[in-house]
Write an enzyme that holds these catalytic residues in place. Structure first.
Site, PDB file in Angstrom:
ATOM      1  N   ASP A  12       0.836  -1.198   0.000  1.00  0.00           N
ATOM      2  CA  ASP A  12       0.000   0.000   0.000  1.00  0.00           C
ATOM      3  C   ASP A  12       0.881   1.261   0.000  1.00  0.00           C
ATOM      4  O   ASP A  12       1.801   1.366   0.823  1.00  0.00           O
ATOM      5  CB  ASP A  12      -0.863  -0.039   1.272  1.00  0.00           C
ATOM      6  CG  ASP A  12      -1.945   1.009   1.282  1.00  0.00           C
ATOM      7  OD1 ASP A  12      -2.877   0.898   0.482  1.00  0.00           O
ATOM      8  OD2 ASP A  12      -1.861   1.941   2.111  1.00  0.00           O
ATOM      9  N   GLU A  65       1.911  -0.122  -4.742  1.00  0.00           N
ATOM     10  CA  GLU A  65       0.894   0.827  -5.203  1.00  0.00           C
ATOM     11  C   GLU A  65       1.519   2.218  -5.232  1.00  0.00           C
ATOM     12  O   GLU A  65       1.888   2.766  -4.187  1.00  0.00           O
ATOM     13  CB  GLU A  65      -0.305   0.826  -4.252  1.00  0.00           C
ATOM     14  CG  GLU A  65      -1.393   1.771  -4.721  1.00  0.00           C
ATOM     15  CD  GLU A  65      -2.276   2.303  -3.605  1.00  0.00           C
ATOM     16  OE1 GLU A  65      -3.400   2.730  -3.894  1.00  0.00           O
ATOM     17  OE2 GLU A  65      -1.842   2.305  -2.433  1.00  0.00           O
TER      18      GLU A  65
END
Ligand code: NOJ
Ligand code: CA
Length: 547
Positions: free
Chosen positions: A208, A268
């Protein structure tokens, strides 16, 4: 060559919304295990290679799991660590890999590390988060913040903590304090988390917002700029993300992951461009760069996006292709024509098949988002009823899309609760769930689901589609996007008609003069037909031919 994560297709599951096994309205790990036949292991399965699970860790759910209160646990609403191990076993038995989401930029404020950190300026966890004194009072008497950084979820990035008498940094919600990656103990603890999950058998990690782990050591204010909508865009984010210290960390992380061969990682990219993404792509490390996820329904726009990415990445970097995820509008809605009548819905489904063909035949690892395979649309949920916390904070300075809309329950069948839950689903079922669901689409050879299955089968069988080079093939008709994939002597030609009228397509010569044979058509063209030089695509036809 041959790495599963290159040729493979990864299917993202948002665990809250996939399948609820105990009737509490929230999807869970046992629910996922019960639906693995849909994904892999049977002749009529979708045929994906891996699942990526959005967070299932204990969490107070300010950001639905992206605020982690225990990095090595499983939230009781999803099950137990033993359930997770059962899931991994069940997946591996059917040749399915398991990728998990690691949220290492920030924890939950309810994590014991943060509780200890906020309780004491001198205790062992004092320096685990990013704490700073206030530089004094403003003319109005308020406490000045350490710098001008903004939270991506609206407002300043600094929250005042009375207990410590200091500010802490939160790039996202105040309930998501940023971890201090410059502290070696934090680094060791977080890399320990990676080792724990590798020991539990996972095959990869989705990281993330990985390019924001490190901030400028001096916490300098970002320069201002004339921006677009919302205060976030009025700064150049040069000091709050993309710091050079990330590169050695990625090397260290990869070395740990590489101790078990065959594991992949995908980072990401947080709020960056292709140029930010390119240097972060490394062997066995992919990056979500967002090139495709906002492209509108236009052959020219997709062509521009592909060309720009090729220019930024060059031939050596392997792309990650994504049309939808849990943060963005669903592709089937984004790409659909306006209107809700039967004709608009049918055209939306025809477009979804063309988009699926693009996603599953273009160069790069493909990521599907659950529900995409039945062309699930966005739910319609007004901001005032949103459960997504940033949507509730939306304002002029902070425009925000309500992500609930893309997180609706998976429609499995026409029965009560759409086969998702026997209880009250945490988000409403799609209004069309009785017609648009896995059972109904599985029985229809012309459905969106059937096209996904065929495409996945074709991709698996064709080295050119899996791993080949890609060259765009210029077309006279601006609504046609076409390309050739080549690997060794094998080649595949893909043509996509974005228009609702017939369109001409010209084909290049096949390798060594071979002809092209149709392997897939989303509009029912006869298979095995020879096509060469010139053909006419049906309205919204996607065609794949091999040589
Ligand atoms: C990106 C995730 O995809 C999103 O859902 C989340 O809100 C933010 N990171 C913060 O963790
Ligand atoms: Ca449940």
């Amino acid at each position: 060559m041959g790495d599963w994560w290159r040729t493979g297709v990864v299917y993202q599951i948002y665990p809250r919304s996939y399948a609820d096994s105990n009737g509490d309205g929230i999807g869970d790990l046992a629910g996922i295990v019960a639906h693995l036949d849909h994904l892999a292991g049977r002749p009529d399965s979708l045929g994906v290679d891996a699942i990526w699970l959005s967070p299932f860790y204990p969490s107070p759910d300010y950001d639905f799991g992206y605020d982690v209160a225990d990095y090595v646990g499983v939230d009781p609403k999803f099950g137990t660590v033993a359930d997770f191990e059962r899931l991994v076993d069940a997946c591996h038995r059917r040749g399915l890999k398991v990728v998990i989401d690691l949220v290492l930029n920030h924890s939950s404020a309810a994590h014991p590390w943060f509780e200890a950190s906020h309780a004491s300026r001198t205790g062992p966890f004092a320096d685990w988060f990013i704490w700073r004194d206030s530089p004094g009072r403003s003319l109005m008497g308020g406490r000045r913040r350490p710098n001008n950084w903004r939270s991506f979820f609206g407002g300043p990035a600094w929250a005042w903590d009375d207990a410590r008498g200091q500010f802490y940094l939160h790039t996202f919600l105040p309930q998501q304090p940023d971890l201090n990656w410059r502290n070696p103990e934090v680094r060791e603890a977080l890399l320990g988390v990676v080792r724990t999950w590798l020991d539990r058998g996972v095959d990869g990690f989705r990281l993330d917002v990985f390019n924001t782990y490190f901030k400028d050591a001096g916490l300098r204010s970002n320069p201002w700029r004339l921006g677009g909508r919302g205060a976030w865009s009025w700064q150049r984010h040069v000091y709050d993300r993309d710091q050079p210290e990330l590169h050695p960390l990625l090397d260290e992380l990869r070395a740990i992951v590489d101790e078990r061969p065959g594991r992949m990682t995908v980072g990401e990219l947080f709020d960056g461009t292709l140029v930010d993404a390119a240097p972060l792509i490394a062997p066995r490390h992919l990056v979500f760069d967002w090139s495709l996820i906002t492209v509108p329904w236009s052959a020219a726009a997709f062509k521009r996006a592909i060309t720009a990415r090729d220019a930024a990445f060059g031939p050596g970097r392997w792309p990650a292709n994504v049309l939808s995820n849990h943060d963005q509008p669903r592709a089937a809605s984004r790409l659909a024509p306006p209107g809700r009548d039967a004709a608009a819905i049918a055209e939306g489904d025809a477009r979804a098949k063309v988009a699926a063909t693009l996603l599953l035949t273009m160069r790069g690892t493909a990521f599907l988002y659950y529900g995409e395979e039945v062309a699930l649309r966005n739910l319609s949920i007004p901001n005032a009823e949103a459960v997504d916390p940033p949507a509730r904070r939306a304002s002029f300075l902070f425009p925000w899309w309500n992500r609930d809309q893309a997180r609706g329950p998976m429609p499995w069948s026409a029965g009560p609760g759409a086969g998702f839950s026997t209880g009250r689903p945490w988000l409403p079922l799609a209004a069309d769930a009785a017609r648009r669901n896995v059972d109904v689409e599985a029985a229809d050879s012309a459905s969106v689901l059937s096209v996904y299955r065929q495409l996945l089968g074709l991709r698996r069988a064709s080295p050119a589609l899996g791993d080949g080079d890609q060259d765009l093939v210029d077309q006279a008709d601006a609504d046609v996007l076409a390309y050739v994939r080549t690997a060794g002597d094998g080649a595949a030609f893909v043509a996509l008609n974005f228009a609702s009228r017939p369109a001409p397509v010209s084909l290049p010569a096949g390798p060594a003069g071979a002809g092209w044979r149709v392997r897939l058509s989303t509009t029912g063209r006869a298979l095995a037909q020879d096509v060469s030089e010139r053909a006419t695509l049906a309205p919204l036809e996607a065609l794949v031919a091999t040589a």
